[in-house]
Design a protein around this motif. Structure first.
Motif, short mmCIF file in Angstrom:
data_model
loop_
_atom_site.label_atom_id
_atom_site.label_comp_id
_atom_site.label_asym_id
_atom_site.label_seq_id
_atom_site.Cartn_x
_atom_site.Cartn_y
_atom_site.Cartn_z
N ARG A 14 0.75 -1.11 -0.06
CA ARG A 14 -0.17 -0.12 -0.01
C ARG A 14 0.91 1.17 0.00
O ARG A 14 1.83 1.15 0.85
CB ARG A 14 -0.73 -0.15 1.18
N SER A 15 0.63 2.21 -0.86
CA SER A 15 1.25 3.50 -0.99
C SER A 15 0.71 4.43 0.04
O SER A 15 -0.33 4.41 0.37
CB SER A 15 1.37 3.87 -2.35
N SER A 169 -2.84 -2.36 -3.83
CA SER A 169 -2.05 -2.76 -5.04
C SER A 169 -1.57 -1.40 -5.63
O SER A 169 -2.13 -0.25 -5.64
CB SER A 169 -3.11 -3.42 -6.00
N TRP A 170 -0.53 -1.57 -6.53
CA TRP A 170 -0.07 -0.50 -7.34
C TRP A 170 0.57 -1.27 -8.55
O TRP A 170 0.94 -2.49 -8.70
CB TRP A 170 1.27 0.38 -6.49
N ASN A 171 0.87 -0.30 -9.58
CA ASN A 171 1.47 -0.97 -10.65
C ASN A 171 2.28 -0.14 -11.23
O ASN A 171 2.33 1.25 -11.24
CB ASN A 171 0.24 -0.94 -11.72
N THR A 393 5.36 1.44 -2.45
CA THR A 393 5.04 1.67 -3.77
C THR A 393 6.53 1.85 -4.60
O THR A 393 7.03 2.77 -4.35
CB THR A 393 4.34 2.71 -4.11
N SER A 430 2.28 -7.15 -4.54
CA SER A 430 2.10 -6.27 -5.31
C SER A 430 3.58 -6.18 -6.11
O SER A 430 3.56 -5.81 -7.40
CB SER A 430 1.55 -4.91 -5.05
#
Length: 526
Positions: A14-15, A169-171, A393, A430
């Motif tokens: 989690r960011s 989530s992050w991408n 992140t 993630s």
């Protein structure tokens, strides 16, 4: 996608953890809670007890037989597993209420020592030393992040007890350049040049190893000056090492490296980290730097002019697993470690590689025309790196940097090798997911991956996302030089030449019905 171990309800990164939080009730106790978690993870040999991350909801498979045999032995000493779910939540809720006014680091540390001792995470002396080592960094992290009792118990006891969802989530962004059509690897033509690469990992030099001491002491690491004598009915630690929870004396590593001559010559060396021992409760920065310089000098002495390309292990820092991203500055940053690495490894690395090493512990270089080597700092994916609870992140922008390196290699027509310490299947969910996306996008460019950390001889297979049936890459995980825990030292001369190559593995796995988990057991003679 890789299949390796089982999915264990691990958290999702989690960011932006700097958001406003309600700390009106029990903020210091939450810091204490994380200190307890950090100690549990660090002192219980996380590489054995924590299952790898699953990037897909694939069918669960068992851990390797050696892990299954070791886990009950370790669980006897680390009693998180003795807690029931209601007792776990009740314990941490009580801590929240009772400590709402205990704000100082010393008070938090004192309670953490009591909790560590009460739950028998480690012997009392180890609890005290470990808390004193961890407390400043942990409290700093917990001024910005929190865990609820339910999240903590979900982490410790599994998803049936609570949902550990402190991350989201992050991408990363992939270039708009279309992916070339997949080109299955082909065997080299007869008579093609062959490079010999020596693969070293997990040396774990114990500066306090002492022959004759108890190899089965109560501490997390034995065969040391503070282990005491063994019972009269059992022999003490051996001269060269011991099949127990012990690391290696310097003479064993020296013998190992000095005996590499007949196996050579080598064109280059991949060295994927973990130089210091497992006495993580009593390590100073001076101890870690001494290990770094001593073993680096030993490698230089016996491998001579052969270029060595290192990667950063999770044990290189102190506290263990503590690798803050570059936005953490001052005394708590990793500058002290990266600067020492740059100085020690300067003969092997070019200027640009040294620059990024100093920033984040990763680098890229070209060992020869047509080959790009990328060394990743896998501590930025680690579930045990408590600094990532501030912001997980893409720490240090490393994965986005990796994409840039791979795209440039694809544009040039180069092939790429990736080295690192922690295998991608053992990372935060993630981070792993993004890494898997990168591997799939650049499958034609990525020719090999090499990791350590697990201490056993195994590999991870990556499958395409669309069908989960077409193997597209393999990561080799080398066994450790250290005997920790109850292992034969893995002698390097056979590692790379004796492994099946990428073409053979992918060809053999192509007809398979889907993802498979491959865990070859170490040979008795390794």
């Amino acid at each position: 996608m890789p299949r390796h171990g089982v999915s264990s309800g691990q958290g999702r990164p989690r960011s932006g953890r700097e958001q406003t939080l309600d700390r009106s009730l029990g903020a210091p106790s939450l810091r204490l809670l994380w200190m307890g978690l950090a100690l549990a993870l660090a002192l219980s040999d996380s590489q054995v007890l924590w299952a790898p991350a699953g990037a897909h909801p694939l069918p669960a498979q068992g851990l390797p037989a050696k892990f299954i045999r070791l886990a009950p032995q370790l669980r006897q000493g680390f009693s998180w597993w003795n807690l029931t779910c209601p007792a776990c939540k009740g314990l941490f809720t009580a801590i929240d209420i009772s400590l709402r006014n205990e704000a100082s680091v010393a008070q938090v540390g004192s309670m953490a020592i009591k909790m560590c001792t009460l739950l028998k995470i480690a012997p009392p002396a180890v609890c005290q030393s470990a808390v004193q080592l961890f407390q400043d960094d942990v409290v700093e992290v917990w001024t910005r992040s929190v865990l609820s009792p339910s999240e903590a118990c979900g982490l410790l006891l599994g998803s049936s007890c609570g949902h550990w969802d402190i991350f989201s989530s992050w991408n990363i962004s992939l270039p708009a350049v279309p992916k070339p059509s997949p080109q299955p690897p082909e065997p080299p033509a007869p008579g093609s040049p062959v490079s010999r690469v020596l693969f070293l990992t997990d040396l774990h030099w114990d500066q306090s190893y002492l022959e004759g001491t108890d190899p089965n002491c109560e501490n997390p690491l034995c065969c040391r000056q503070d282990s005491g004598p063994p019972p009269a009915s059992r022999p003490g630690a051996g001269y060269w090492g011991e099949y127990s929870k012990c690391d290696l004396p310097l003479r064993t590593l020296e013998s190992l490296l000095s005996g590499l001559g007949p196996a050579g010559p080598f064109d280059m060396v991949y060295w994927t980290g973990d130089i210091p021992a497992h006495n993580i409760w009593q390590q100073s920065r001076q101890d870690q730097l001494r290990a770094l310089t001593t073993i680096t000098d030993l490698v230089k002495k016996f491998l001579g002019p052969v270029p060595v390309y290192p990667a950063v292990g999770n044990h290189e820092s102190t506290p263990v697993n503590g690798f803050p991203p570059p936005f953490i500055e001052g005394n708590q940053s990793s500058h002290w470690l990266y600067e020492a690495m740059a100085k020690a490894w300067e003969p092997w690395l070019p200027a640009e590689a040294l620059r990024t090493l100093r920033i984040g512990g990763f680098y890229a270089l070209s060992p020869r025309p047509g080959l790009r080597l990328i060394s990743l700092n896998m501590n930025f994916c680690s579930r045990e790196n408590f600094w990532l609870l501030i912001n997980s992140t893409d720490p240090a922008g490393q994965l986005q940097w990796l994409v840039g390196e791979l795209q440039a290699a694809e544009d040039r027509g180069d092939k790429v090798h990736i080295i690192g310490h922690i295998p991608p299947g053992h990372c935060l969910k993630s981070w792993s997911w993004n890494y898997y996306r990168i591997v799939e996008r650049y499958e034609n460019t990525l020719a090999g991956q090499f990791f350590g950390h697990t201490h056993v001889d195994e590999f991870e297979i990556f499958y395409d996302e669309e069908t989960l049936s077409r193997p597209l890459s393999v990561a080799f995980l080398a066994p450790s030089a250290t005997t920790y825990i109850s292992l034969n030292p893995a002698l390097p001369p056979c590692r790379v030449p004796c492994l099946p190559n990428r073409w053979q593995l992918l060809r053999e796995l192509s007809p398979g019905p889907g993802p498979r988990d491959l865990h070859p057991e170490p040979d008795a003679g390794e």
